[in-house]
Motif scaffolding. Structure first.
Motif, short mmCIF file in Angstrom:
data_model
loop_
_atom_site.label_atom_id
_atom_site.label_comp_id
_atom_site.label_asym_id
_atom_site.label_seq_id
_atom_site.Cartn_x
_atom_site.Cartn_y
_atom_site.Cartn_z
N MET A 1 0.84 -1.17 0.00
CA MET A 1 0.00 0.00 0.00
C MET A 1 0.89 1.23 0.00
SD MET A 1 -3.19 0.70 2.41
CE MET A 1 -3.36 2.24 3.22
N GLY A 2 0.61 2.17 -0.87
CA GLY A 2 1.41 3.37 -1.00
C GLY A 2 1.17 4.34 0.15
N LEU A 3 2.04 5.30 0.24
CA LEU A 3 1.98 6.29 1.30
C LEU A 3 0.71 7.13 1.24
CD1 LEU A 3 3.45 7.74 3.64
CD2 LEU A 3 4.50 9.20 1.92
N PHE A 4 0.27 7.46 0.03
CA PHE A 4 -0.87 8.37 -0.09
C PHE A 4 -2.16 7.65 -0.47
CE2 PHE A 4 2.79 11.18 -0.82
CZ PHE A 4 2.61 11.99 0.28
N GLU A 5 -2.27 6.39 -0.19
CA GLU A 5 -3.51 5.66 -0.40
C GLU A 5 -4.29 5.68 0.91
OE1 GLU A 5 -2.88 1.82 -2.10
OE2 GLU A 5 -1.63 2.61 -3.68
N GLY A 6 -5.52 5.32 0.86
CA GLY A 6 -6.32 5.28 2.06
C GLY A 6 -6.93 6.64 2.37
N THR A 7 -6.68 7.14 3.57
CA THR A 7 -7.31 8.37 4.04
C THR A 7 -6.98 9.57 3.17
OG1 THR A 7 -7.22 7.52 6.30
CG2 THR A 7 -7.62 9.86 6.04
N ILE A 8 -5.73 9.72 2.81
CA ILE A 8 -5.34 10.90 2.01
C ILE A 8 -6.00 10.86 0.64
CG2 ILE A 8 -3.40 12.08 0.92
CD1 ILE A 8 -1.76 11.41 3.41
N ARG A 9 -6.09 9.70 0.03
CA ARG A 9 -6.75 9.57 -1.28
C ARG A 9 -8.24 9.88 -1.14
NH1 ARG A 9 -4.27 9.74 -5.44
NH2 ARG A 9 -2.96 8.00 -4.93
N THR A 10 -8.87 9.40 -0.06
CA THR A 10 -10.28 9.69 0.18
C THR A 10 -10.50 11.18 0.38
OG1 THR A 10 -10.58 7.51 1.18
CG2 THR A 10 -12.24 9.16 1.67
N LEU A 11 -9.62 11.82 1.13
CA LEU A 11 -9.74 13.26 1.34
C LEU A 11 -9.56 14.02 0.02
CD1 LEU A 11 -7.81 13.62 4.71
CD2 LEU A 11 -10.25 13.99 4.35
N GLU A 12 -8.64 13.55 -0.81
CA GLU A 12 -8.43 14.18 -2.11
C GLU A 12 -9.69 14.09 -2.98
OE1 GLU A 12 -5.56 13.75 -6.05
OE2 GLU A 12 -5.48 12.22 -4.47
N ASN A 13 -10.30 12.91 -3.02
CA ASN A 13 -11.53 12.73 -3.80
C ASN A 13 -12.67 13.57 -3.23
OD1 ASN A 13 -10.27 10.94 -5.52
ND2 ASN A 13 -10.90 9.14 -4.36
N SER A 14 -12.73 13.68 -1.92
CA SER A 14 -13.76 14.50 -1.28
C SER A 14 -13.56 15.98 -1.60
CB SER A 14 -13.74 14.29 0.23
OG SER A 14 -14.02 12.95 0.54
N LEU A 15 -12.32 16.43 -1.64
CA LEU A 15 -12.04 17.81 -2.03
C LEU A 15 -12.43 18.07 -3.49
CD1 LEU A 15 -8.62 18.46 -0.28
CD2 LEU A 15 -10.76 19.64 0.18
#
Length: 132
Positions: A1-15
């Motif tokens: 799993m990459g560093l920016f997967e998970g919560t950060i990716r979800t926050l990016e999509n939400s933004l």
């Protein structure tokens, strides 16, 4: 799993969603007096229901887990034109009070996302510094 997967990716999509919603609301407000303009809205629930009604398949880590899959789309939201109402005599259906209320809610949502993303990057910065 990459560093920016998970919560950060979800926050990016939400933004991305909040930005699209802000753009649509701003466009509706700008066209409040334009004759025959139909208001638009950003919908997420419709896309979610379509995805749920489709087939799901994902990696099962336990045989007791339910099988499902979700084919990824480029956006988790859609912009839809509202054609079923008319508020003004000139054919315009923009309700300025509703739009301003939605804009305020979206601004609060966006700021919450930015604060959470800032917190995540702050945590990463603390880890990089070795906990100092």
């Amino acid at each position: 799993m990459g560093l920016f997967e998970g919560t950060i990716r979800t926050l990016e999509n939400s933004l991305d969603y909040a930005t699209a919603k802000n753009r649509v609301i701003s466009n509706n407000v700008a066209n409040v007096d334009t004759p025959n303009y139909n208001a638009k809205e950003v919908v997420f629930k419709h896309v979610l229901n379509d995805a749920i009604s489709g087939s799901f398949e994902a990696k099962r880590t336990n045989p007791k887990h339910l099988p499902f899959s979700l084919e990824s789309s480029s956006h988790a939201y859609q912009v839809r034109t509202l054609n079923n109402t008319m508020y003004n005599h000139n054919g315009n259906n923009v309700d300025i009070d509703k739009e301003m209320s939605e804009l305020a809610k979206n601004q609060i949502y966006y700021q919450g996302l930015v604060d959470r993303l800032s917190g995540k990057f702050g945590s990463l910065q603390t880890v990089i510094r070795g906990g100092r």
